[in-house]
Design an enzyme around this catalytic site. Structure first.
Site, short mmCIF file in Angstrom:
data_model
loop_
_atom_site.label_atom_id
_atom_site.label_comp_id
_atom_site.label_asym_id
_atom_site.label_seq_id
_atom_site.Cartn_x
_atom_site.Cartn_y
_atom_site.Cartn_z
N ASN A 102 -2.56 4.76 3.13
CA ASN A 102 -2.46 3.59 2.31
C ASN A 102 -2.96 3.95 0.80
OD1 ASN A 102 -2.10 0.69 1.60
ND2 ASN A 102 -4.34 0.59 1.64
N HIS A 104 -4.81 2.13 -2.46
CA HIS A 104 -5.67 1.08 -2.90
C HIS A 104 -6.04 1.18 -4.30
CE1 HIS A 104 -8.24 -2.41 -2.04
NE2 HIS A 104 -9.07 -1.92 -3.05
C1 GRF Z 1 -0.34 -1.32 -5.44
O1 GRF Z 1 -1.40 -1.35 -6.59
C2 GRF Z 1 -1.15 -0.74 -4.29
O2 GRF Z 1 -2.55 -0.06 -4.64
C3 GRF Z 1 -1.60 -1.83 -3.37
O3 GRF Z 1 -0.32 -2.70 -3.64
C4 GRF Z 1 0.05 -2.35 -4.81
C5 GRF Z 1 1.60 -2.26 -4.68
O4 GRF Z 1 2.24 -2.44 -5.89
N1 GRF Z 1 -1.75 -1.37 -1.96
P1 GRF Z 1 3.82 -2.01 -5.82
O5 GRF Z 1 4.29 -3.39 -5.14
O6 GRF Z 1 4.15 -0.88 -5.38
O7 GRF Z 1 4.12 -2.30 -7.36
#
Ligand code: GRF
Length: 190
Positions: A102, A104
Site C-alpha cells: 500500500n 500512504h
Molecule cells: C494517495 O494519496 C495514496 O497515498 C492513498 O490514496 C491516494 C490515492 O490517490 N493511499 P490517487 O487516486 O492515486 O490519485
C-alpha cells in the site's frame, strides 16, 4: 513475466501511473484492476489498455474467499493498493502473504490508521505544525497502515502550505516512487 493486480477506487492517478510505467515492460504486466467504485478514474485507463476489471462490493470481498480465488487465477507476484480504502480481509492476507503493498500519503507511523486518508491526513500534518511530510510504501497486514515499511520519501512543509498544496507535493512523490519501488521489489525477489 511478473504479474501485478492493482486495487484502486479513487481518482486513480497512482494506478494510472503504474499502468503507464509498465505498459511496454517485458518483465512486469498489470493483469487486473480491482475496484469498488464504478466511477474510479483508473477504469477508463484500464479500458483503453484492455486490462480486465473486477468490480467488487463488501459482501463479495468479506463474506467468502471467492475474491482470493479469482485473484489467484491471475498469479500475481504483487497486489498493489493505490487509493483503496477498505480493509483487506484475512482470506487475502493468508492467500498472498507478504505480497500486498500500500502507499500512504504521510510518514507512518504518524497520521495513519482508520479514517486517515486524503485531505484529513494533510490537514492533520499542517494543524500540528510539522515541517516535513512525505510518503510511506508498506506491506499490508491486518491493521490499517501498520505493515512493514518498505520505503519513505520526504518533502518540506512550508508555512504557506495548505492541505491542497501539500497534497500536490505528496502526490508528486507518490508518482515518482511507487512504480519504481514495485519494480525494485520484484527484481529483488529473483
Ligand atoms: C494517495 O494519496 C495514496 O497515498 C492513498 O490514496 C491516494 C490515492 O490517490 N493511499 P490517487 O487516486 O492515486 O490519485
Amino acid at each position: 513475466m511478473k504479474n501485478l493486480i492493482l486495487f484502486a477506487s479513487g481518482t486513480g492517478t497512482n494506478a494510472s501511473e503504474i499502468i503507464r510505467r509498465f505498459r511496454d515492460s517485458s518483465a512486469i504486466k498489470v493483469k487486473l484492476i480491482v475496484s469498488n467504485n464504478r466511477k474510479a478514474g483508473v477504469l477508463e485507463v484500464a479500458q483503453k489498455q484492455n486490462i480486465p476489471l473486477l468490480l467488487i462490493n463488501r459482501p463479495l470481498l468479506y463474506e467468502s474467499p471467492e475474491v482470493s480465488h479469482i485473484l489467484e487465477s491471475f498469479e500475481p507476484a504483487l497486489i498493489v493498493l493505490a487509493g483503496f480504502l477498505w480493509k483487506i480481509p484475512q482470506h487475502m492476507l493468508e492467500a498472498f502473504p507478504g505480497k500486498i503493498v500500500n502507499i500512504h500519503p504521510a510518514l507512518l507511523p504518524k497520521y495513519g490508521g482508520k479514517g486517515m486518508y486524503g485531505a484529513r491526513v494533510h490537514e492533520a500534518v499542517i494543524g500540528n505544525g510539522d515541517r516535513e511530510s512525505g510518503i510511506t510504501i508498506h506491506k499490508v497486514n491486518e491493521n490499517y497502515d501498520e505493515g512493514q515499511i518498505i520505503l519513505q520519501q520526504r518533502c518540506q512543509v512550508s508555512p504557506e502550505d495548505t492541505a491542497e498544496s501539500l497534497a500536490q507535493k505528496v502526490h508528486q512523490l507518490e508518482h515518482k516512487w511507487y512504480a519504481h519501488t514495485i519494480e525494485k521489489l520484484l527484481a529483488d525477489e529473483k
